[in-house]
Design an enzyme around this catalytic site. Sequence first.
Site, PDB file in Angstrom:
ATOM      1  CG  ASN A 195      -1.720   1.217   1.414  1.00  0.00           C
ATOM      2  OD1 ASN A 195      -1.788   2.054   0.504  1.00  0.00           O
ATOM      3  ND2 ASN A 195      -2.366   1.352   2.567  1.00  0.00           N
ATOM      4  CE  LYS A 251      -0.241   3.204   4.722  1.00  0.00           C
ATOM      5  NZ  LYS A 251      -0.213   3.323   6.177  1.00  0.00           N
ATOM      6  CG  HIS A 308      -5.887   1.855   5.227  1.00  0.00           C
ATOM      7  ND1 HIS A 308      -5.490   2.807   6.137  1.00  0.00           N
ATOM      8  CD2 HIS A 308      -4.854   0.998   5.085  1.00  0.00           C
ATOM      9  CE1 HIS A 308      -4.252   2.531   6.520  1.00  0.00           C
ATOM     10  NE2 HIS A 308      -3.846   1.445   5.896  1.00  0.00           N
ATOM     11  CD  GLU A 366      -3.000   5.499   6.809  1.00  0.00           C
ATOM     12  OE1 GLU A 366      -2.963   5.536   5.568  1.00  0.00           O
ATOM     13  OE2 GLU A 366      -2.069   5.019   7.500  1.00  0.00           O
ATOM     14  CD  GLU A 384      -3.540  -2.628   7.316  1.00  0.00           C
ATOM     15  OE1 GLU A 384      -2.424  -2.860   6.860  1.00  0.00           O
ATOM     16  OE2 GLU A 384      -4.173  -1.589   7.067  1.00  0.00           O
ATOM     17  N   GLY A 424       2.224   2.276  10.784  1.00  0.00           N
ATOM     18  CA  GLY A 424       3.152   3.395  10.643  1.00  0.00           C
ATOM     19  C   GLY A 424       3.873   3.766  11.929  1.00  0.00           C
ATOM     20  CB  SER A 477       4.979  -1.730  12.120  1.00  0.00           C
ATOM     21  OG  SER A 477       4.531  -0.415  12.380  1.00  0.00           O
TER      22      SER A 477
HETATM   23  P1  PGA Z   1       2.733   0.311   7.704  1.00  0.00           P
HETATM   24  O1  PGA Z   1       1.298   0.502   7.011  1.00  0.00           O
HETATM   25  O2  PGA Z   1       3.318  -0.950   7.146  1.00  0.00           O
HETATM   26  O3  PGA Z   1       3.505   1.535   7.348  1.00  0.00           O
HETATM   27  O4  PGA Z   1       2.477   0.205   9.177  1.00  0.00           O
HETATM   28  C1  PGA Z   1       0.441  -0.592   6.832  1.00  0.00           C
HETATM   29  C2  PGA Z   1      -0.865  -0.144   6.230  1.00  0.00           C
HETATM   30  O5  PGA Z   1      -1.338   0.936   6.598  1.00  0.00           O
HETATM   31  O6  PGA Z   1      -1.454  -0.818   5.377  1.00  0.00           O
END
Ligand code: PGA
Length: 231
Positions: free
Chosen positions: A7, A9, A89, A91, A154, A160, A192
């Site tokens: 992803n 983003k 997601h 976010e 997640e 993140g 992460s």
């Molecule tokens: P990350 O993001 O690996 O940076 O923690 C994962 C995600 O949001 O899909």
Amino acid sequence: MKLVAGNWKMHDRGRALATAICGRLGARRVDVLLCPPFPYLREVGEALAGSGIALGGQDLHWEAQGAFTGAVSARMLLDTGCTHVIVGHSERRLLFGDTDASVAAKVQSALVAGLTPVLCVGETLQERDAGFAQRRIRSQVEAAFRPGCIVAYEPVWAIGTGRAASPDHARDAAQTIRVAAGPDTRVLYGGSVNATNCAPFFSVTDGALVGTASLDAEAFAAIVRAAEASS
Ligand code: PGA
């Protein structure tokens, strides 16, 4: 078969990263999916042609078309070569107001169009600390899962932050998801994931949804190799 999804983003990556990833991945025993920002879908699709790596969007609108400034439909994603789309997601849920109801509508729209939704679920730190993690995961799955979805677990506190969940926690969540969605549901872990910590997650889930580490071709390829090693 395991799935490793990247992803990207809202990071400014397109053809060059896709080409670098292709160059590091030969014949594979795992599925790989890349989800770049909308404007780069076409060029990333071109870079992936013939590689067997799938292309996905990061979100969609549930309507087929209309006055929805800034949004894209399932059909538009299909037209740019996508086979998958990330839906719900955290976010999107936290920053853009996606709700269980709108996530369910997006999943439905994606499936009707023939896209495979990667439905994201996961508890916040507050929910986890209050002992509500499994209940929250179950309610998100029950609200939006439809047959044909992949589910990505997640935990919000792991995204993140450099602080991944423990593999035991991911295994419990995967079990909750399979009870709610069906035993054959493909479940990914995300939060992460990196080249160093990924291997244990592949023994308790069907793959990974990778954010930060997917922006580095070498790290992403190492994660794919780890998934292969556990297949
Ligand atoms: P990350 O993001 O690996 O940076 O923690 C994962 C995600 O949001 O899909």
